[in-house]
Design a protein around this motif. Structure first.
Motif, short mmCIF file in Angstrom:
data_model
loop_
_atom_site.label_atom_id
_atom_site.label_comp_id
_atom_site.label_asym_id
_atom_site.label_seq_id
_atom_site.Cartn_x
_atom_site.Cartn_y
_atom_site.Cartn_z
N ASP A 194 33.02 -10.02 10.37
CA ASP A 194 32.43 -10.56 8.93
C ASP A 194 33.05 -11.65 8.53
O ASP A 194 33.89 -11.87 7.55
N VAL A 195 32.66 -12.80 9.40
CA VAL A 195 33.09 -14.22 8.93
C VAL A 195 31.86 -14.89 8.83
O VAL A 195 30.77 -14.80 9.49
N TYR A 196 32.23 -16.16 8.40
CA TYR A 196 30.79 -17.19 8.55
C TYR A 196 31.57 -18.19 9.26
O TYR A 196 32.47 -18.80 9.03
N PRO A 197 30.74 -18.78 10.25
CA PRO A 197 29.64 -18.14 10.96
C PRO A 197 29.75 -16.85 11.48
O PRO A 197 30.95 -16.44 12.07
N LYS A 198 28.78 -16.15 11.78
CA LYS A 198 29.00 -14.54 12.02
C LYS A 198 29.58 -14.72 13.72
O LYS A 198 28.84 -15.48 14.39
N ARG A 199 30.40 -13.91 14.11
CA ARG A 199 30.78 -13.87 15.58
C ARG A 199 30.67 -12.38 16.06
O ARG A 199 30.99 -11.40 15.40
N THR A 200 29.62 -12.56 16.89
CA THR A 200 29.23 -11.25 17.56
C THR A 200 29.83 -11.31 19.14
O THR A 200 29.83 -12.22 19.65
N GLU A 201 30.65 -10.17 19.54
CA GLU A 201 30.94 -10.10 20.66
C GLU A 201 30.64 -8.57 21.32
O GLU A 201 30.35 -7.59 20.43
N TYR A 202 30.56 -8.59 22.64
CA TYR A 202 30.18 -7.26 23.25
C TYR A 202 31.21 -6.92 24.44
O TYR A 202 31.89 -7.77 25.00
N LYS A 203 31.49 -5.58 24.49
CA LYS A 203 32.57 -5.29 25.27
C LYS A 203 31.96 -3.98 25.94
O LYS A 203 31.12 -3.35 25.38
N LEU A 204 32.47 -3.71 27.38
CA LEU A 204 32.08 -2.53 27.99
C LEU A 204 32.78 -1.44 27.36
O LEU A 204 33.94 -1.10 26.90
N THR A 205 31.78 -0.19 27.47
CA THR A 205 32.41 1.02 26.80
C THR A 205 33.14 1.76 28.09
O THR A 205 32.98 1.26 29.23
N ILE A 206 33.67 2.89 28.04
CA ILE A 206 34.27 3.66 28.91
C ILE A 206 33.11 3.89 29.90
O ILE A 206 33.39 3.80 31.09
N LEU A 207 32.07 4.35 29.40
CA LEU A 207 30.86 4.72 30.11
C LEU A 207 30.27 3.28 31.11
O LEU A 207 30.07 3.67 32.20
N GLY A 208 30.42 2.24 30.32
CA GLY A 208 30.02 0.99 31.05
C GLY A 208 30.86 0.72 32.13
O GLY A 208 30.54 -0.03 33.28
N GLU A 209 32.22 0.82 31.83
CA GLU A 209 33.12 0.70 32.97
C GLU A 209 32.88 1.23 34.26
O GLU A 209 33.49 0.97 35.36
#
Length: 124
Positions: A74-89
């Protein structure tokens, strides 16, 4: 209402896996995230052939199936990241095997790709 001519089989493991992995760039996106490339803009730079829109659509599908999770600061500019879930791993060994197969058969596949491209040029 549209009905499929060939019924899908939800009891088939290959069908289920392809619902998650099917899509031109999903395996590449998962690979990028596993290498620490986590922001959509970074993924787009890593997979130069895919448009940002397609990457975002396929990330949304991977998120829906629980393969990745979205972390938004919740910052400006918005910073979105993705990470693998346990299922994705759990997909990483499968992706590794796909990569290994591709590298072992690269010469044959590249030759066929070139044949296809030459055939397309001749037909124009």
């Amino acid at each position: 209402m549209y009905t499929r001519k060939i019924q899908e089989d939800p009891d088939c493991g290959i069908y289920l896996a392809m619902k998650v992995l099917g899509g031109k760039w999903k395996c590449c996106i998962l690979d990028a995230i596993s290498r620490g490339i986590s922001r959509p803009s970074e993924i787009a730079r890593y997979i130069t052939e895919a448009s940002t829109r397609v990457i975002e659509m396929q990330l949304a599908e991977l998120l829906f199936y629980g393969m990745v999770e979205k972390c938004a600061e919740d910052v400006y500019p918005k910073r979105t990241e993705y990470k693998l879930t346990i299922l994705g791993e759990t997909l990483l060994p499968i992706l590794s095997k796909i990569d290994q197969w591709g590298m072992e058969h690269a010469e044959v596949i590249k030759d066929r790709i070139n044949e296809l491209q030459e055939g397309e040029l001749e037909s124009k």
